[in-house]
Design a protein around this motif. Structure first.
Motif, short mmCIF file in Angstrom:
data_model
loop_
_atom_site.label_atom_id
_atom_site.label_comp_id
_atom_site.label_asym_id
_atom_site.label_seq_id
_atom_site.Cartn_x
_atom_site.Cartn_y
_atom_site.Cartn_z
N ALA A 3 32.29 15.13 26.12
CA ALA A 3 31.38 14.53 26.51
C ALA A 3 31.11 12.82 25.94
O ALA A 3 30.69 12.19 25.80
N MET A 34 28.53 20.23 25.16
CA MET A 34 27.81 19.94 24.66
C MET A 34 26.74 18.87 25.37
O MET A 34 25.95 17.85 24.88
N VAL A 39 21.98 17.23 29.63
CA VAL A 39 21.23 15.73 29.97
C VAL A 39 20.77 14.92 30.58
O VAL A 39 20.04 14.63 31.37
N GLY A 63 25.36 21.70 19.73
CA GLY A 63 24.99 20.20 19.54
C GLY A 63 24.50 19.75 21.24
O GLY A 63 24.00 18.35 21.18
N MET A 64 24.15 20.17 22.34
CA MET A 64 23.42 20.11 23.22
C MET A 64 22.34 19.36 23.02
O MET A 64 21.69 18.43 23.15
N ARG A 66 20.94 18.93 20.19
CA ARG A 66 20.86 17.20 19.61
C ARG A 66 21.09 16.24 20.42
O ARG A 66 20.18 15.78 19.93
N TYR A 67 22.12 16.51 20.70
CA TYR A 67 22.19 15.26 22.05
C TYR A 67 20.62 15.50 22.60
O TYR A 67 20.78 14.51 23.17
N ARG A 70 17.97 13.33 20.51
CA ARG A 70 18.58 12.51 20.83
C ARG A 70 18.00 11.48 22.37
O ARG A 70 17.50 10.29 22.03
N GLU A 71 18.07 11.94 23.40
CA GLU A 71 18.09 11.39 24.98
C GLU A 71 16.53 11.77 24.81
O GLU A 71 16.20 11.53 26.57
#
Length: 185
Positions: A3, A34, A39, A63-64, A66-67, A70-71
């Protein structure tokens, strides 16, 4: 690595999948990891679109998520934990506009089943972008995988150029009546 920014130099999600996505689509990222493609796909389909993010590893999905948070696109993504034996995506059968199977089919033991499940998820006229890494998947193996997709009822629409990959964009025909493979106007 899967990622990170270095991967983006070779596999820019915007360059690779943007031509196939538009606002409001329902898309599926099989083997999302991830969220490298997930995203950006969520951004491309916009507020009215949906991304079904499928992975076999709970940690990858976490993890994906969380990412995506954030986006600020987490509300457009539905994480889905699949099994080792099946994608378990029946509830989306016939509703998906686009499926991404990027550098992952070679890792699946029952490829025929996975291909059938992706085909079933697609709506008529839906498309599947399939890519395998040239380093891990030889031409003979790739051709066999592609033949499996054709046997499931998908047809090759185009062969996109993706660095260090063999790839095909496939379509689920709208009509199969007497060989007609184009959607009626």
């Amino acid at each position: 690595m899967l990622a990170g920014p270095v991967r983006g130099l070779f596999h820019s999600p915007y360059r690779i999948i943007k031509p196939y996505l538009s606002e409001g689509m329902t898309v599926m990222d099989v083997g999302c990891g991830m969220g490298f493609f997930t995203v950006p796909m969520a951004k491309m389909v916009g507020r009215t679109g949906r991304v079904i993010a499928v992975d076999i590893q709970r940690q990858m999905l976490a993890g994906m998520v969380r990412y995506a948070g954030r986006e600020t696109v987490a509300d457009r993504i539905e994480p889905h934990l699949c099994g080792a034996d099946s994608l378990r995506v029946e509830r989306w059968n016939g509703t998906v506009d686009f499926v991404l199977a990027f550098m992952m089919l070679h890792e699946v033991s029952d490829q025929e089943r996975m291909i059938r499940e992706m085909h079933s998820a697609l709506k008529p006229g839906g498309r599947l972008l399939f890519a395998e890494p040239v380093i891990h998947v030889g031409k003979k193996t790739y051709d066999g995988e592609l033949s499996g997709m054709k046997a499931a009822g998908l047809r090759v629409a185009t062969v996109p150029k993706i660095p260090i990959c063999r790839a095909a964009l496939l379509e689920k025909p709208c009509c199969m009546d007497e060989g007609v493979i184009e959607c009626p106007v």
